[in-house]
Design an enzyme around this catalytic site. Structure first.
Site, PDB file in Angstrom:
ATOM      1  N   GLY A 279       0.899  -1.187  -0.012  1.00 27.24           N
ATOM      2  CA  GLY A 279       0.087  -0.248   0.283  1.00 27.24           C
ATOM      3  C   GLY A 279       0.434   1.844  -0.343  1.00 27.24           C
ATOM      4  O   GLY A 279       1.951   1.698  -0.155  1.00 27.24           O
TER       5      GLY A 279
ATOM      6  N   ARG B  92      -2.161  -9.047  -0.386  1.00 26.22           N
ATOM      7  CA  ARG B  92      -2.411 -10.202  -1.144  1.00 26.22           C
ATOM      8  C   ARG B  92      -2.225 -10.210  -2.252  1.00 26.22           C
ATOM      9  O   ARG B  92      -2.979 -10.895  -3.160  1.00 26.22           O
ATOM     10  CB  ARG B  92      -3.811  -9.794  -0.417  1.00 26.22           C
TER      11      ARG B  92
ATOM     12  N   GLU C 154      -0.680  -9.740  -5.896  1.00 30.71           N
ATOM     13  CA  GLU C 154       0.355 -10.137  -6.411  1.00 30.71           C
ATOM     14  C   GLU C 154       1.228  -9.355  -7.802  1.00 30.71           C
ATOM     15  O   GLU C 154       2.289  -8.988  -7.952  1.00 30.71           O
ATOM     16  CB  GLU C 154       0.558 -11.552  -7.467  1.00 30.71           C
TER      17      GLU C 154
ATOM     18  N   ALA D 231      -0.456  -2.471   8.179  1.00 26.92           N
ATOM     19  CA  ALA D 231      -1.110  -1.680   7.675  1.00 26.92           C
ATOM     20  C   ALA D 231      -1.905  -2.092   7.188  1.00 26.92           C
ATOM     21  O   ALA D 231      -2.455  -1.174   6.278  1.00 26.92           O
ATOM     22  CB  ALA D 231       0.605  -0.816   7.120  1.00 26.92           C
TER      23      ALA D 231
ATOM     24  N   SER E 244      -4.008   3.017  12.736  1.00 26.17           N
ATOM     25  CA  SER E 244      -4.992   3.330  13.033  1.00 26.17           C
ATOM     26  C   SER E 244      -5.572   4.677  12.073  1.00 26.17           C
ATOM     27  O   SER E 244      -5.387   4.959  11.051  1.00 26.17           O
ATOM     28  CB  SER E 244      -5.376   3.729  14.387  1.00 26.17           C
TER      29      SER E 244
ATOM     30  N   LYS F 193     -11.159   8.177  11.456  1.00 26.00           N
ATOM     31  CA  LYS F 193     -12.132   7.833  11.367  1.00 26.00           C
ATOM     32  C   LYS F 193     -13.195   6.682  12.818  1.00 26.00           C
ATOM     33  O   LYS F 193     -13.476   6.347  12.903  1.00 26.00           O
ATOM     34  CB  LYS F 193     -12.329   7.030  10.762  1.00 26.00           C
TER      35      LYS F 193
ATOM     36  N   TYR G 117     -16.465   0.447   9.130  1.00 27.31           N
ATOM     37  CA  TYR G 117     -15.281   1.149   9.009  1.00 27.31           C
ATOM     38  C   TYR G 117     -14.351   1.513  10.086  1.00 27.31           C
ATOM     39  O   TYR G 117     -13.454   1.314  11.115  1.00 27.31           O
ATOM     40  CB  TYR G 117     -14.719   1.561   7.310  1.00 27.31           C
TER      41      TYR G 117
ATOM     42  N   VAL H 267      -3.787  11.645   4.431  1.00 24.95           N
ATOM     43  CA  VAL H 267      -2.140  11.072   3.656  1.00 24.95           C
ATOM     44  C   VAL H 267      -2.219  11.531   2.250  1.00 24.95           C
ATOM     45  O   VAL H 267      -3.062  11.128   1.341  1.00 24.95           O
ATOM     46  CB  VAL H 267      -1.473   9.770   3.796  1.00 24.95           C
TER      47      VAL H 267
ATOM     48  N   ARG I 177      -3.159   5.955  -1.417  1.00 28.52           N
ATOM     49  CA  ARG I 177      -3.995   5.472  -2.221  1.00 28.52           C
ATOM     50  C   ARG I 177      -5.305   6.746  -2.686  1.00 28.52           C
ATOM     51  O   ARG I 177      -5.849   6.895  -3.824  1.00 28.52           O
ATOM     52  CB  ARG I 177      -4.003   4.377  -2.251  1.00 28.52           C
TER      53      ARG I 177
END
Length: 327
Positions: free
Chosen positions: A16, A40, A42, A84, A127, A130, A138, A171, A175
């Site tokens: 990430g 997860r 590849e 993370a 963390s 939220k 979430y 941040v 993403r």
């Protein structure tokens, strides 16, 4: 010498935005013995291997934190863990609640158990704002995870492993940032969608987040929830910084979204101290010998750390520099 020098480090969700920046910092400035990246996807791992030029210190584990046996294998010989990995999209969580519980709650329990059984020294879990007074699923799952990592010290009391949590806000460069969207719309000459013109947010850069986590590893004793003292921004100012002069239209606050971010709730203020450039929220219960930092300054009993009442604000010019819009 850095705590990470010569150490073996595992990062869950290591492909990430944060994970890639954290690995880059480790490789460039801390000379770790081994860095294990567990994720997860590849394709993302393949892209990351090229990004780091197949650095021989890296180990690549395809796996999911839902899989306890895979975590046991990945943590073998590991000194420090950054947790993370999480499912993070607010609206997706409302439609897929069971999946978020499986990853963010049960997956966190797996990380805690595997770290204790593998003899990991320290774990820092990431963390989110939220998780403070959560109003969406979430945030609720992340609050559960926060409490689990703090209380995980009770499970590990007879062992070496210690757990702490780092909580921060939006941040820049991650993403989920709105910056690329605003930039693309500005290039197209389109109107910029703003959920609410009154909205405020905390703001931190990826390098700042990485350094904050590294510093937290250095000072943690187990049971702390660390919150950085960072500036706020007004969403209108961010739009002006990225797309100066562009028209703006309001689209309304999305389900589960707050007008202002909160990182420390009023009810937590009785357990919060100011420590240099951070706040430390201390544990509710303490069965492992936690001691409050001697130099910590208690905050006021009615203290709340919320983006609209912050005493630090970013100007439009500062936002242009931070987002690269001035280049």
């Amino acid at each position: 010498m850095s705590l990470m020098t010569g150490a073996s480090i595992l990062i869950t969700g290591g492909t990430g935005s944060f994970g890639k920046a954290f690995v880059r910092e480790l490789l460039d400035n801390h000379d770790p013995r081994r860095v294990v990246i567990l994720s997860r996807d590849e394709l993302k791992q393949s892209d990351a291997r090229r990004l780091y030029n197949d650095d021989p210190r890296l180990r690549w584990f395809i796996g999911d934190i839902r899989d306890r046996s895979r975590l046991d294998r990945a943590m073998h010989g590991v000194d420090y863990v950054v947790h993370a990995a999480a499912l993070k999209q607010v609206d997706t969580a409302e439609y897929n609640p069971f999946e978020y519980v499986q990853t963010n709650v049960y997956g966190s329990q797996n990380v805690i158990d595997a770290a204790i059984d593998s003899g990991v020294k320290k774990v820092v879990a990431l963390s989110t704002d939220k998780a403070s007074s959560p109003i969406n699923l979430y945030g609720a799952t992340k609050l559960c995870a926060d409490r689990m990592f703090v209380s995980g010290n009770s499970y590990a009391a007879a062992y070496e492993t210690r757990f702490a949590v780092v909580r921060y806000g939006n941040v820049s460069g991650s993403r989920g940032s709105v910056v690329p969207l605003f930039r693309r719309l500005a290039e197209e000459g389109a109107s910029i969608p703003i959920t609410d013109k009154r909205m405020t947010r905390f703001w931190i850069t990826l390098p700042q987040a990485v350094q904050f986590v590294l510093e937290s590893f250095e000072i943690m004793t187990g049971g702390e929830l660390y919150v950085p003292k960072i500036p706020s921004l007004r969403i209108n100012d961010l739009a002006e910084a990225i797309a100066p002069g562009s028209p703006i239209h309001e689209i309304g606050i999305r389900p589960g979204e707050k007008l202002h971010e909160e990182m420390i709730a009023p009810d937590d203020s009785r357990r919060t101290v100011r420590l240099g450039d951070r706040y430390v929220v201390m544990p509710y219960v303490n069965g492992w010998g936690y001691e409050a930092p001697d130099e910590g300054i208690p905050v006021a009993e009615d203290f709340i750390y919320q983006s609209d009442s912050n005493d630090q604000w970013l100007s439009v010019d500062q936002l242009r520099t931070m987002t690269g819009a001035d280049r």
